[in-house]
Design an enzyme around this catalytic site. Structure first.
Site, PDB file in Angstrom:
ATOM      1  N   LYS A 277       3.299   7.097  -8.529  1.00 47.18           N
ATOM      2  CA  LYS A 277       3.152   5.654  -8.754  1.00 47.18           C
ATOM      3  C   LYS A 277       2.412   5.441 -10.070  1.00 47.18           C
ATOM      4  O   LYS A 277       1.419   6.116 -10.332  1.00 47.18           O
ATOM      5  CB  LYS A 277       2.342   5.017  -7.614  1.00 47.18           C
ATOM      6  CG  LYS A 277       2.044   3.545  -7.809  1.00 47.18           C
ATOM      7  CD  LYS A 277       1.199   2.971  -6.686  1.00 47.18           C
ATOM      8  CE  LYS A 277      -0.282   2.950  -6.997  1.00 47.18           C
ATOM      9  NZ  LYS A 277      -0.698   2.036  -8.063  1.00 47.18           N
TER      10      LYS A 277
ATOM     11  N   ASP B  18       4.256  -0.090  -9.722  1.00 48.47           N
ATOM     12  CA  ASP B  18       3.370  -0.977  -8.953  1.00 48.47           C
ATOM     13  C   ASP B  18       2.769  -2.038  -9.888  1.00 48.47           C
ATOM     14  O   ASP B  18       1.609  -1.954 -10.278  1.00 48.47           O
ATOM     15  CB  ASP B  18       2.273  -0.103  -8.318  1.00 48.47           C
ATOM     16  CG  ASP B  18       1.221  -0.885  -7.555  1.00 48.47           C
ATOM     17  OD1 ASP B  18       1.506  -2.020  -7.128  1.00 48.47           O
ATOM     18  OD2 ASP B  18       0.109  -0.352  -7.375  1.00 48.47           O
TER      19      ASP B  18
ATOM     20  N   LYS C  41       3.023  -5.421  -9.131  1.00 50.21           N
ATOM     21  CA  LYS C  41       2.582  -6.555  -8.286  1.00 50.21           C
ATOM     22  C   LYS C  41       2.856  -7.900  -8.962  1.00 50.21           C
ATOM     23  O   LYS C  41       1.941  -8.700  -9.203  1.00 50.21           O
ATOM     24  CB  LYS C  41       1.083  -6.452  -7.977  1.00 50.21           C
ATOM     25  CG  LYS C  41       0.652  -5.161  -7.287  1.00 50.21           C
ATOM     26  CD  LYS C  41      -0.840  -5.209  -6.963  1.00 50.21           C
ATOM     27  CE  LYS C  41      -1.378  -3.906  -6.432  1.00 50.21           C
ATOM     28  NZ  LYS C  41      -1.518  -2.854  -7.461  1.00 50.21           N
TER      29      LYS C  41
ATOM     30  N   ASP D 218       4.262 -14.802  -9.955  1.00 51.02           N
ATOM     31  CA  ASP D 218       4.470 -15.845 -10.962  1.00 51.02           C
ATOM     32  C   ASP D 218       5.487 -16.817 -10.379  1.00 51.02           C
ATOM     33  O   ASP D 218       5.837 -16.716  -9.191  1.00 51.02           O
ATOM     34  CB  ASP D 218       4.961 -15.187 -12.268  1.00 51.02           C
ATOM     35  CG  ASP D 218       4.567 -15.973 -13.517  1.00 51.02           C
ATOM     36  OD1 ASP D 218       4.745 -17.211 -13.503  1.00 51.02           O
ATOM     37  OD2 ASP D 218       4.116 -15.363 -14.494  1.00 51.02           O
TER      38      ASP D 218
ATOM     39  N   THR E 282      -5.989  -3.692  -0.177  1.00 49.01           N
ATOM     40  CA  THR E 282      -6.803  -2.823   0.697  1.00 49.01           C
ATOM     41  C   THR E 282      -8.277  -2.801   0.284  1.00 49.01           C
ATOM     42  O   THR E 282      -9.122  -2.328   1.037  1.00 49.01           O
ATOM     43  CB  THR E 282      -6.251  -1.392   0.687  1.00 49.01           C
ATOM     44  OG1 THR E 282      -6.114  -0.961  -0.680  1.00 49.01           O
ATOM     45  CG2 THR E 282      -4.903  -1.305   1.373  1.00 49.01           C
TER      46      THR E 282
ATOM     47  N   ARG F 224      -7.394   8.532  -6.385  1.00 48.49           N
ATOM     48  CA  ARG F 224      -8.592   9.288  -6.742  1.00 48.49           C
ATOM     49  C   ARG F 224      -8.890  10.505  -5.880  1.00 48.49           C
ATOM     50  O   ARG F 224      -9.367  11.518  -6.439  1.00 48.49           O
ATOM     51  CB  ARG F 224      -9.796   8.328  -6.811  1.00 48.49           C
ATOM     52  CG  ARG F 224      -9.724   7.416  -8.029  1.00 48.49           C
ATOM     53  CD  ARG F 224     -10.606   6.195  -7.902  1.00 48.49           C
ATOM     54  NE  ARG F 224     -10.095   5.247  -6.927  1.00 48.49           N
ATOM     55  CZ  ARG F 224     -10.631   4.065  -6.669  1.00 48.49           C
ATOM     56  NH1 ARG F 224     -11.728   3.686  -7.307  1.00 48.49           N
ATOM     57  NH2 ARG F 224     -10.091   3.250  -5.782  1.00 48.49           N
TER      58      ARG F 224
HETATM   59  O1  LIG Z   1      -3.584  -3.171  -1.659  1.00 47.66           O
HETATM   60  C1  LIG Z   1      -3.480  -2.332  -2.570  1.00 47.66           C
HETATM   61  C2  LIG Z   1      -2.420  -2.295  -3.442  1.00 47.66           C
HETATM   62  C3  LIG Z   1      -2.351  -1.322  -4.392  1.00 47.66           C
HETATM   63  N1  LIG Z   1      -3.318  -0.388  -4.514  1.00 47.66           N
HETATM   64  C4  LIG Z   1      -3.166   0.660  -5.549  1.00 47.66           C
HETATM   65  O2  LIG Z   1      -3.134   1.946  -4.907  1.00 47.66           O
HETATM   66  C5  LIG Z   1      -3.874   2.888  -5.631  1.00 47.66           C
HETATM   67  C6  LIG Z   1      -4.977   3.433  -4.761  1.00 47.66           C
HETATM   68  O3  LIG Z   1      -5.766   4.336  -5.500  1.00 47.66           O
HETATM   69  P1  LIG Z   1      -7.029   5.082  -4.881  1.00 47.66           P
HETATM   70  O4  LIG Z   1      -7.596   5.788  -6.065  1.00 47.66           O
HETATM   71  O5  LIG Z   1      -6.498   6.028  -3.834  1.00 47.66           O
HETATM   72  O6  LIG Z   1      -7.954   4.072  -4.317  1.00 47.66           O
HETATM   73  C7  LIG Z   1      -4.364   2.193  -6.906  1.00 47.66           C
HETATM   74  O7  LIG Z   1      -3.457   2.497  -7.939  1.00 47.66           O
HETATM   75  C8  LIG Z   1      -4.296   0.710  -6.567  1.00 47.66           C
HETATM   76  O8  LIG Z   1      -3.964  -0.077  -7.689  1.00 47.66           O
HETATM   77  C9  LIG Z   1      -4.388  -0.427  -3.664  1.00 47.66           C
HETATM   78  O9  LIG Z   1      -5.318   0.415  -3.741  1.00 47.66           O
HETATM   79  N2  LIG Z   1      -4.431  -1.393  -2.696  1.00 47.66           N
END
Ligand SMILES: O=c1ccn([C@@H]2O[C@H](COP(=O)(O)O)[C@@H](O)[C@H]2O)c(=O)[nH]1
Length: 234
Positions: free
Chosen positions: A33, A60, A62, A65, A120, A211
């Protein structure tokens, strides 16, 4: 369990570092992603670099608009040949329907189109500050209903809502869940989290993991450990 449920979130500000990691990964083990940071920095060329390495790519961005603008943006994403892309469900029914319609001309090559419900990183308290005075799961359900009505392929939600959404919308409605944290790893800015095996057990189709893999001392070992933790529960 869905074939290849792990989607590695590449949030790098340096293309060489990202490609170094990608070149260690196996497209048979995961999908990738990229989001707003990498696409803004490196654009469609990075998409081509990733496709040349045979990975399925979730773009991704998102989109959120007016319907006409989102429809054109989603169509442009489809032209890049990505596997999946997304909009914000909060953009509303008409916006999501316009996005879906924009993919009709791409036929079987159209990417999966999903909608973000509640990020999230957000807690019930964060929603209350926006004037949304219901628990996150209720707002997720509300936005998922709208997404289902617009005939999108699924939603981004947290794994904490997965059981409810699978039982409401059925197996075909894809649940893409960030906020995935292996036991003992740092939650960082994520609020609604779950471990990889738990997320699969409650019905997540795709686990978006950044991460815990990309910031690990040995990212390949971290990915392999997560992959193995899923195999043992099948
Ligand atoms: O609700 C959401 C939508 C997108 N993300 C994206 O997922 C990854 C999560 O990365 P971590 O490092 O595992 O936290 C990140 O690219 C966000 O932009 C999300 O976390 N929550």
């Amino acid at each position: 369990m869905t074939d290849k449920p792990i989607v590695v979130a590449l949030d790098y500000d340096n293309k060489a570092d990202a490609l170094t990691l990608i070149d260690k990964l196996d497209p048979a083990m995961c999908r990738l992603k990229i989001g707003k940071e990498m696409f803004t920095l490196f654009g469609p060329t990075l998409v081509k670099d990733i496709h040349n390495r045979n990975f399925d790519l979730f773009l991704d961005l998102k989109f959120h608009d007016i319907p006409n603008t989102v429809a054109k943006a989603v169509s442009a994403a489809a032209d890049l040949g990505v596997w999946m892309t997304n909009v914000h469900a909060s953009g509303g029914l008409a916006m999501m329907q316009a996005a879906k319609n924009a993919l009709k001309s791409h036929g079987k090559d159209a990417p999966l189109l999903i909608a973000v419900t509640v990020l999230t990183s957000m807690s019930d308290e964060d929603l209350a500050l926006l004037g949304i005075n219901v628990p996150a799961f209720e707002h997720v359900l509300r936005l998922a209903k709208l997404t289902h009505q617009a005939e999108l392929d699924g939603v981004v939600c947290s794994a904490q809502e997965a059981k409810l959404l699978k039982s409401t919308f059925g197996e075909d409605f894809k649940l893409v869940t960030p906020g995935i944290r292996p036991a003992g790893s740092d939650a960082g800015d994520q609020h609604r989290i779950m471990t990889p095996p738990q997320a699969i057990a409650v019905g997540s189709d795709y686990l978006v993991i950044g991460r815990p893999i990309t910031k690990a001392v040995d990212p390949l070992a971290a990915l392999t450990a997560i992959h193995q933790s899923l195999q043992t529960q099948v």
